[in-house]
Design an enzyme around this catalytic site. Structure first.
Site, short mmCIF file in Angstrom:
data_model
loop_
_atom_site.label_atom_id
_atom_site.label_comp_id
_atom_site.label_asym_id
_atom_site.label_seq_id
_atom_site.Cartn_x
_atom_site.Cartn_y
_atom_site.Cartn_z
CB VAL A 70 -0.94 0.02 1.23
CG1 VAL A 70 -1.99 -1.07 1.13
CG2 VAL A 70 -0.14 -0.11 2.52
N PRO A 73 2.42 7.58 1.93
CG PRO A 73 0.37 8.72 1.95
CD PRO A 73 0.98 7.36 2.09
CB THR A 74 5.11 13.01 2.90
OG1 THR A 74 6.16 12.50 2.06
CG2 THR A 74 5.73 13.87 3.99
CD GLU A 141 9.85 -3.94 -6.70
OE1 GLU A 141 9.30 -5.00 -6.36
OE2 GLU A 141 10.86 -3.93 -7.42
CG PHE A 142 15.61 -1.86 -4.77
CD1 PHE A 142 15.93 -0.73 -4.01
CD2 PHE A 142 15.71 -3.10 -4.18
CE1 PHE A 142 16.37 -0.85 -2.70
CE2 PHE A 142 16.15 -3.24 -2.86
CZ PHE A 142 16.48 -2.11 -2.12
CB ALA A 203 18.67 2.32 -2.36
CB CYS A 256 10.56 6.98 -4.63
SG CYS A 256 9.38 5.73 -5.10
CG PHE A 257 14.47 10.09 -5.80
CD1 PHE A 257 14.49 8.73 -5.50
CD2 PHE A 257 15.17 10.52 -6.92
CE1 PHE A 257 15.18 7.83 -6.29
CE2 PHE A 257 15.87 9.63 -7.71
CZ PHE A 257 15.86 8.28 -7.40
CG PHE A 318 8.43 11.35 -12.14
CD1 PHE A 318 7.39 10.46 -12.35
CD2 PHE A 318 9.65 10.85 -11.73
CE1 PHE A 318 7.57 9.10 -12.17
CE2 PHE A 318 9.85 9.48 -11.53
CZ PHE A 318 8.80 8.60 -11.76
C1 UDX Z 1 13.26 5.59 -8.08
C2 UDX Z 1 14.42 4.59 -7.92
O1 UDX Z 1 15.27 4.68 -9.08
C3 UDX Z 1 13.87 3.17 -7.74
O2 UDX Z 1 14.95 2.27 -7.51
C4 UDX Z 1 12.92 3.16 -6.57
O3 UDX Z 1 12.35 1.87 -6.42
C5 UDX Z 1 11.83 4.19 -6.76
O4 UDX Z 1 12.39 5.48 -6.96
P1 UDX Z 1 11.63 6.30 -10.05
O5 UDX Z 1 11.18 7.37 -9.11
O6 UDX Z 1 10.62 5.50 -10.77
O7 UDX Z 1 12.58 5.27 -9.28
O8 UDX Z 1 12.53 7.00 -11.20
P2 UDX Z 1 14.08 7.32 -11.42
O9 UDX Z 1 14.49 6.76 -12.72
O10 UDX Z 1 14.90 6.97 -10.25
O11 UDX Z 1 14.06 8.91 -11.60
C6 UDX Z 1 13.69 9.78 -10.53
C7 UDX Z 1 13.84 11.22 -10.95
O12 UDX Z 1 15.20 11.57 -11.12
C8 UDX Z 1 13.16 11.57 -12.28
O13 UDX Z 1 12.50 12.81 -12.16
C9 UDX Z 1 14.31 11.63 -13.25
O14 UDX Z 1 14.05 12.46 -14.36
C10 UDX Z 1 15.41 12.20 -12.38
N1 UDX Z 1 16.77 11.88 -12.84
C11 UDX Z 1 17.20 10.59 -12.90
C12 UDX Z 1 17.65 12.92 -13.17
O15 UDX Z 1 17.28 14.09 -13.11
N2 UDX Z 1 18.91 12.61 -13.56
C13 UDX Z 1 19.36 11.32 -13.62
O16 UDX Z 1 20.54 11.12 -13.98
C14 UDX Z 1 18.48 10.29 -13.29
#
Ligand code: UDX
Length: 439
Positions: A70, A73-74, A141-142, A203, A256-257, A318
């Site tokens: 599930v 969220p923040t 999950e990664f 990570a 995520c980030f 995004f």
């Molecule tokens: C991320 C992690 O990569 C993944 O392992 C985790 O499970 C979930 O979070 P995701 O958010 O789907 O995945 O996308 P990701 O490819 O990581 O990109 C995240 C953001 O970073 C995007 O907005 C992307 O455009 C940006 N990004 C990525 C950059 O600006 N520069 C890069 O070199 C790589």
């Protein structure tokens, strides 16, 4: 779950959800998420060993292994608001599992959760005192959106954390055996519960940190005539640094980030480590700075005002290959452009106008003609003063910019927020062209 069903034909996988509309969509020919390759995999196993249903209790009772997947969220209320993860959905899953009983079970945390969440899940499950044994396992999950299917099929690693008791080890092994159907055993890492929970947040924090680091350098490149792509290539060929995640951009987005770093900083403060919290907070601050820098550069190039001017926004997701706009850097940038009294022509190949308005927390009526939506990039660029590329969709590389320029107002600007295009070529055909971290 679809990948597990596909790779393990003898395992029956049932996805349950309270939301009837969502479940109906998962059972239809138009899945609720756009993800390359997902539709094919779902259709190849649906109604064979993969099922989607709202019949929750019966399936919980029957299951040997339950994955809690599930949203976390923040939190946007009360203690920890704006930083901590909201765990109410995880908690209600644990309560429901305890309530329905049905036998001994392995409960797997698939959702991204703060370290020590398994303790809460364990306490709720054992509090049921129904005579059944529950083992809690962490299996974060990664996968990344847009490449989810290949990430799942060929993961860098699968992480499985469990208790170090005999029962805990048996539970971990059962989850290892599922992934063992298709993942090389060397890539399946087992750890204790807390290391596994913390590794997911770490990570994501490390990945985001790389982006903020190269984005910080992009500002310096613009001031010194260095080129951030060249710097990224030069440092990325040091095998200790590596080439991935060094693409300078308008900043990272996604579900995520930011959420995970906020959560990490909250945990650090909670555990009395304010300096550590500050350190990671900077990754987010740099991301905010990068978006604002992009807007300032655009304003500056357009004679310090965009009032009454129209800007074509190409891309709102995004990242490419997804219809997800959660935390997209495009949100903050578009809000700022509207604040500066600019008007926007928006085109994204997958994000719907409804999703854009929802992400901006705005109604169409309140914006009137200041925001228009288009079905193609060339149409969106007609009669605009500038183009802002906010998502790196491949199709934006293939556009005929010479033709597009003919329909634009002069001087015509292009701001490539993803360093997708050849700026020199654009300048030659008559654009005033800007990238990130280069002049
Ligand atoms: C991320 C992690 O990569 C993944 O392992 C985790 O499970 C979930 O979070 P995701 O958010 O789907 O995945 O996308 P990701 O490819 O990581 O990109 C995240 C953001 O970073 C995007 O907005 C992307 O455009 C940006 N990004 C990525 C950059 O600006 N520069 C890069 O070199 C790589």
């Amino acid at each position: 779950m679809a990948m597990i069903a596909r790779k393990c034909p003898e395992i029956k996988v049932t996805v349950v959800d309270l939301n009837e509309v969502r479940i109906a969509e998962w059972n239809s020919s138009k899945l609720p998420v756009y993800e390359p390759g997902l539709q094919e995999i779902v259709e190849s196993v649906r109604d064979q060993n993969l099922f989607f249903t709202t019949n929750i209790d019966e399936n919980l009772k029957e299951a040997d292994i339950i994955f809690i997947s599930v949203n976390t969220p923040t939190k946007d209320y009360g203690s920890g608001s704006g930083q901590a993860a909201d765990l109410r959905f995880v908690e209600s899953c644990a309560r429901r599992i305890a309530e329905v009983g049905g036998g001994n079970k392995i409960v797997v945390e698939k959702s991204t959760v703060p370290v020590r969440t398994a303790q809460m899940v364990k306490e709720i499950l054992s509090g049921a005192e129904n005579g059944f044994d529950y083992q809690v396992v962490s299996n974060p999950e990664f996968l990344a959106e847009g490449t989810a299917m290949s990430d799942l099929e060929n993961p860098d690693r699968v992480l499985i954390g469990g208790e170090t008791t005999d029962e805990g080890k048996i539970a971990v092994q059962k989850v290892v055996d599922i992934y063992g159907h298709w993942v090389d055993p060397e890539r399946i890492l087992t750890t204790n519960l807390w290391s596994s929970e913390l590794s997911k947040l770490t990570a994501n924090a490390f990945l985001a940190q790389r982006i903020s680091s190269i984005n910080a350098i992009s500002a310096l490149c613009e001031a010194t005539e260095a080129d951030v792509d060249e710097v990224a290539r030069a440092i990325g060929s040091d095998s200790r640094i590596g080439p991935k995640f060094l693409r300078s951009s308008i900043g990272f987005g996604g579900s995520c980030f930011q959420k995970d770093i906020l959560n990490l900083t909250y945990l650090c403060r909670y555990f009395g480590l304010p300096e550590v919290a500050e350190y990671w907070q900077q990754v987010i601050s740099m991301n905010e700075y990068q978006k604002e820098r992009f807007v300032r550069r655009l304003l500056n190039a357009m004679f310090d005002t965009i009032s009454g001017k129209r800007i074509a926004v190409l891309g709102f997701a995004f990242k490419k290959d997804t219809n997800d706009a959660r935390e997209s850097p495009a949100i903050g940038i578009c809000k700022r452009l509207l604040e500066e009294k600019g008007s926007l022509n928006i085109y994204d190949p997958q994000v719907t106008p409804e999703s854009v308005l929802k992400a901006l927390s705005m109604e169409k009526d309140e914006l009137g003609d200041r925001i228009r939506f288009f079905d193609s990039a060339p149409e969106a660029c007609m009669n605009t003063h500038a183009i802002a590329i906010l998502t790196e969709w491949d199709e934006f590389k293939e556009l005929n910019y010479e033709d597009i320029l003919q329909g634009m107002l002069r001087p015509a600007h292009i701001f490539d927020g993803r360093n997708l295009l050849d700026l020199e070529k654009l300048k030659k055909i008559g654009f005033r062209a800007f990238g990130i971290g280069k002049i």
